[in-house]
Write a protein that holds these residues in place. Structure first.
Motif, PDB file in Angstrom:
ATOM      1  N   PRO A   9      42.615  43.187  40.438  1.00 31.20           N
ATOM      2  CA  PRO A   9      42.490  41.745  40.204  1.00 31.20           C
ATOM      3  C   PRO A   9      41.091  41.244  40.527  1.00 31.20           C
ATOM      4  O   PRO A   9      40.560  41.485  41.618  1.00 31.20           O
ATOM      5  CB  PRO A   9      43.529  41.135  41.147  1.00 31.20           C
ATOM      6  N   ALA A  10      40.494  40.526  39.582  1.00 24.91           N
ATOM      7  CA  ALA A  10      39.118  40.060  39.744  1.00 24.91           C
ATOM      8  C   ALA A  10      38.991  39.018  40.847  1.00 24.91           C
ATOM      9  O   ALA A  10      37.917  38.864  41.438  1.00 24.91           O
ATOM     10  CB  ALA A  10      38.610  39.500  38.428  1.00 24.91           C
ATOM     11  N   HIS A  11      40.067  38.287  41.112  1.00 24.74           N
ATOM     12  CA  HIS A  11      40.003  37.200  42.093  1.00 24.74           C
ATOM     13  C   HIS A  11      40.859  37.497  43.318  1.00 24.74           C
ATOM     14  O   HIS A  11      41.462  36.601  43.916  1.00 24.74           O
ATOM     15  CB  HIS A  11      40.428  35.887  41.444  1.00 24.74           C
ATOM     16  N   SER A  12      40.899  38.750  43.698  1.00 20.87           N
ATOM     17  CA  SER A  12      41.659  39.144  44.883  1.00 20.87           C
ATOM     18  C   SER A  12      40.996  38.620  46.152  1.00 20.87           C
ATOM     19  O   SER A  12      39.791  38.337  46.186  1.00 20.87           O
ATOM     20  CB  SER A  12      41.759  40.669  44.940  1.00 20.87           C
ATOM     21  N   ASP A  13      41.799  38.497  47.205  1.00 21.74           N
ATOM     22  CA  ASP A  13      41.253  38.110  48.502  1.00 21.74           C
ATOM     23  C   ASP A  13      40.467  39.239  49.162  1.00 21.74           C
ATOM     24  O   ASP A  13      39.818  39.019  50.189  1.00 21.74           O
ATOM     25  CB  ASP A  13      42.390  37.677  49.440  1.00 21.74           C
ATOM     26  N   GLN A  14      40.530  40.436  48.583  1.00 28.86           N
ATOM     27  CA  GLN A  14      39.853  41.584  49.176  1.00 28.86           C
ATOM     28  C   GLN A  14      39.031  42.300  48.105  1.00 28.86           C
ATOM     29  O   GLN A  14      39.497  42.511  46.984  1.00 28.86           O
ATOM     30  CB  GLN A  14      40.872  42.558  49.788  1.00 28.86           C
TER      31      GLN A  14
ATOM     32  N   LEU B 200      46.965  48.154  42.557  1.00 36.62           N
ATOM     33  CA  LEU B 200      45.760  47.696  43.235  1.00 36.62           C
ATOM     34  C   LEU B 200      45.964  46.300  43.808  1.00 36.62           C
ATOM     35  O   LEU B 200      46.246  45.360  43.067  1.00 36.62           O
ATOM     36  CB  LEU B 200      44.553  47.697  42.286  1.00 36.62           C
ATOM     37  N   ALA B 201      45.816  46.178  45.115  1.00 31.64           N
ATOM     38  CA  ALA B 201      45.912  44.879  45.773  1.00 31.64           C
ATOM     39  C   ALA B 201      44.549  44.222  45.906  1.00 31.64           C
ATOM     40  O   ALA B 201      44.457  43.008  46.099  1.00 31.64           O
ATOM     41  CB  ALA B 201      46.534  45.048  47.154  1.00 31.64           C
ATOM     42  N   ALA B 202      43.484  45.008  45.814  1.00 28.56           N
ATOM     43  CA  ALA B 202      42.121  44.507  45.950  1.00 28.56           C
ATOM     44  C   ALA B 202      41.343  44.771  44.670  1.00 28.56           C
ATOM     45  O   ALA B 202      41.719  45.622  43.856  1.00 28.56           O
ATOM     46  CB  ALA B 202      41.418  45.182  47.126  1.00 28.56           C
ATOM     47  N   GLN B 203      40.260  44.041  44.510  1.00 31.00           N
ATOM     48  CA  GLN B 203      39.295  44.394  43.473  1.00 31.00           C
ATOM     49  C   GLN B 203      38.462  45.572  43.988  1.00 31.00           C
ATOM     50  O   GLN B 203      37.930  45.520  45.107  1.00 31.00           O
ATOM     51  CB  GLN B 203      38.366  43.221  43.153  1.00 31.00           C
ATOM     52  N   VAL B 204      38.351  46.617  43.199  1.00 33.80           N
ATOM     53  CA  VAL B 204      37.542  47.779  43.566  1.00 33.80           C
ATOM     54  C   VAL B 204      36.402  47.893  42.570  1.00 33.80           C
ATOM     55  O   VAL B 204      36.626  48.003  41.361  1.00 33.80           O
ATOM     56  CB  VAL B 204      38.375  49.076  43.577  1.00 33.80           C
ATOM     57  N   VAL B 205      35.182  47.856  43.077  1.00 31.03           N
ATOM     58  CA  VAL B 205      33.982  47.987  42.254  1.00 31.03           C
ATOM     59  C   VAL B 205      33.389  49.357  42.532  1.00 31.03           C
ATOM     60  O   VAL B 205      33.068  49.687  43.681  1.00 31.03           O
ATOM     61  CB  VAL B 205      32.962  46.883  42.571  1.00 31.03           C
ATOM     62  N   LEU B 206      33.248  50.162  41.487  1.00 32.12           N
ATOM     63  CA  LEU B 206      32.792  51.545  41.637  1.00 32.12           C
ATOM     64  C   LEU B 206      31.526  51.769  40.817  1.00 32.12           C
ATOM     65  O   LEU B 206      31.497  51.469  39.616  1.00 32.12           O
ATOM     66  CB  LEU B 206      33.898  52.511  41.183  1.00 32.12           C
ATOM     67  N   VAL B 207      30.506  52.316  41.467  1.00 33.27           N
ATOM     68  CA  VAL B 207      29.264  52.702  40.797  1.00 33.27           C
ATOM     69  C   VAL B 207      29.086  54.207  41.007  1.00 33.27           C
ATOM     70  O   VAL B 207      28.561  54.641  42.032  1.00 33.27           O
ATOM     71  CB  VAL B 207      28.057  51.924  41.359  1.00 33.27           C
TER      72      VAL B 207
END
Length: 371
Positions: A26-31, A66-73
C-alpha cells in the motif's frame, strides 16, 4: 508492484544513468521500509539477495500480505557498475573523484536548527514535522554532478522510511551487521534470522555512511532538543554485510532473502505468524572495540584462521612470508572475538589492512570505518 526510473544528472553529453525502483504494498501505509543493494557496486552478493527478495515480495503482494509499503532498489549504484579498469571491477569509489559511494552523505544539520523552533510537545506530530523539514531540505538542494545526484536521489527515496536496510558485502567475510546503539533492539531479531557472526554498534562511526545519514540524524536531533519538545525516532537503519564478494550462489542469497522476509514479518511489515527467533550467534559489540589488523612487513600472506572463526587473544591469524629471506612474521589477535572479515589479497605491502576481529572494549576513537 510499481516500477519507477529516476534519471541521474548526466555526466557527459549523450550519456545518462538511472536508478530503478520497485514499490510494493500500500502506497499510503503507516509504515515504510526501504531496502537497497550494492551501493558499493562490486558487492554482488547483496544484489542477488535483492533479486530473490523482489521475487518473494511479488508473491506476497499477490497474496495481499504486505502491511507496509516496501521500496526496493536492487541496483543502488549504476555509476559503479560501469567502472572497469584493465578488467578489474572498481565499484567502491567513483573514478572521477575518488570518493567512496557510501561515505559523506549530505547531513541534515539545517533541519536540526529549524526543528528547535518548529516542534511542540507531541512526539509523533514532531516526527511528522521533522520529515516535512527533511523533504523541504532535499527539495532545496541541487546536485552538481552524477555522484551527488545518486546520493541525493537515494536520500529522497528513503528519508521518510521507518526502516532502512542497506545490503552490502565485504571482501572475504562472515555475515555481519552494523547499526547504532538505539537501533540494536530493533535489529537484534534480524541478526538472529541472518545468523550474524558479528553485530557492531556505533552512534557515529565518522564516515556519514548511508545508514548513519538516517540514524545519526535522529540521534543528534533527540540529543539537541529540550525535554519539552520530544520526538519519536523516524528511521531505524542497519547495514547488512552479506559475507564476501565471492559468496554468490542461489542457496546463500535465498537464505538471506528468506531471513529478511522473516524479519519483516516479525516487525509486522508483512502479515503472517513470525517464525521463532533463532539463538543469537554472538552478542553485539562496539565498533570502536574491533581490532584492525595491519601488515608490519611485506610478503606472501598466508591465512591461519577462517572468517567467522571465534579466536582468542594470542591466536595466530596470518603469516607473512618474505620470499627472499624466508623470514616469517606471524600476526596474532589481541582480542577475544570473531574474525569477521579479511582482505582478499595474498601478497601484502607494509601497512596494508589484513582483517578485523570484534572486541568488547572500545579501543579506538574518531573515524571507525575503512576507506
Amino acid at each position: 508492484m510499481n516500477q519507477q526510473s529516476i534519471p541521474l544528472v548526466s555526466s557527459a553529453i549523450g550519456t545518462r544513468r538511472e536508478l530503478t525502483v520497485f514499490r510494493f504494498g500500500p502506497a499510503h501505509s503507516d509504515q515504510k521500509v526501504f531496502i537497497q543493494a550494492s551501493l558499493h557496486a562490486d558487492e554482488t552478493p547483496a544484489m542477488l539477495t535483492a533479486v530473490l527478495l523482489k521475487r518473494r515480495l511479488l508473491e506476497l503482494e499477490a497474496q495481499h500480505a504486505l502491511a507496509a509499503q516496501v521500496v526496493l532498489v536492487p541496483v543502488a549504484n549504476p555509476i559503479g557498475l560501469s567502472q572497469y579498469v584493465l578488467g578489474q571491477f572498481v565499484g567502491r569509489f567513483e573514478l572521477d573523484s575518488g570518493k567512496n559511494f557510501n561515505r559523506h552523505f549530505l547531513p541534515f544539520d539545517r533541519v536540526i536548527d529549524r526543528a528547535k523552533d518548529a516542534l511542540g510537545a507531541d512526539p509523533l506530530e514532531n516526527r511528522r514535522l521533522v520529515r516535512q523539514l527533511m523533504r523541504d531540505e532535499l527539495e532545496f538542494r541541487t546536485p552538481r554532478n552524477e555522484f551527488e545526484s545518486l546520493q541525493h536521489e537515494l536520500l529522497k527515496l528513503s528519508y521518510d522510511a521507518d526502516l532502512v536496510i542497506d545490503l552490502h558485502c565485504s571482501q572475504e567475510a562472515a555475515m555481519h551487521i552494523y547499526t547504532n546503539e538505539t537501533g540494536w533492539p530493533e535489529f537484534e531479531p534480524l541478526a538472529r534470522y541472518l545468523g550474524s557472526r558479528a553485530s557492531m554498534l556505533a552512534n557515529d562511526s565518522g564516515g556519514q555512511s548511508f545508514d548513519e545519514a538516517h540514524s545519526l540524524f535522529w540521534h543528534q536531533l533527540q540529543q539537541s532538543l529540550p525535554a519539552s519538545k520530544p520526538v519519536s525516532i523516524g528511521t531505524f537503519a542497519v547495514t547488512v554485510e552479506c559475507r564476501g564478494q565471492r559468496d554468490v550462489s542461489y542457496e546463500v542469497a535465498q537464505q538471506d532473502a528468506d531471513a529478511l522476509i522473516d524479519y519483516l514479518i516479525w516487525r509486522r511489515a508483512l502479515h503472517g505468524d513470525p517464525k521463532p527467533l533463532p539463538d543469537l550467534p554472538m552478542p553485539a559489540t562496539p565498533l570502536a572495540g574491533s581490532e584492525q589488523l595491519v601488515a608490519p612487513v611485506s610478503g606472501i600472506l598466508v591465512h591461519r584462521a577462517e572468517v567467522g572463526a571465534t579466536v582468542r587473544a594470542g591466536d595466530a591469524l596470518f603469516d607473512i612470508v618474505d620470499p627472499l629471506t624466508d623470514a616469517t612474521t606471524t600476526i596474532v589477535s589481541r582480542n577475544d572475538g570473531v574474525l569477521y572479515m579479511r582482505r582478499a589479497i595474498r601478497f601484502v605491502t607494509a601497512g596494508a589492512a589484513l582483517g578485523r576481529v570484534t572486541g568488547t572494549q572500545p579501543t579506538r576513537t574518531g573515524y571507525l570505518l575503512s576507506a
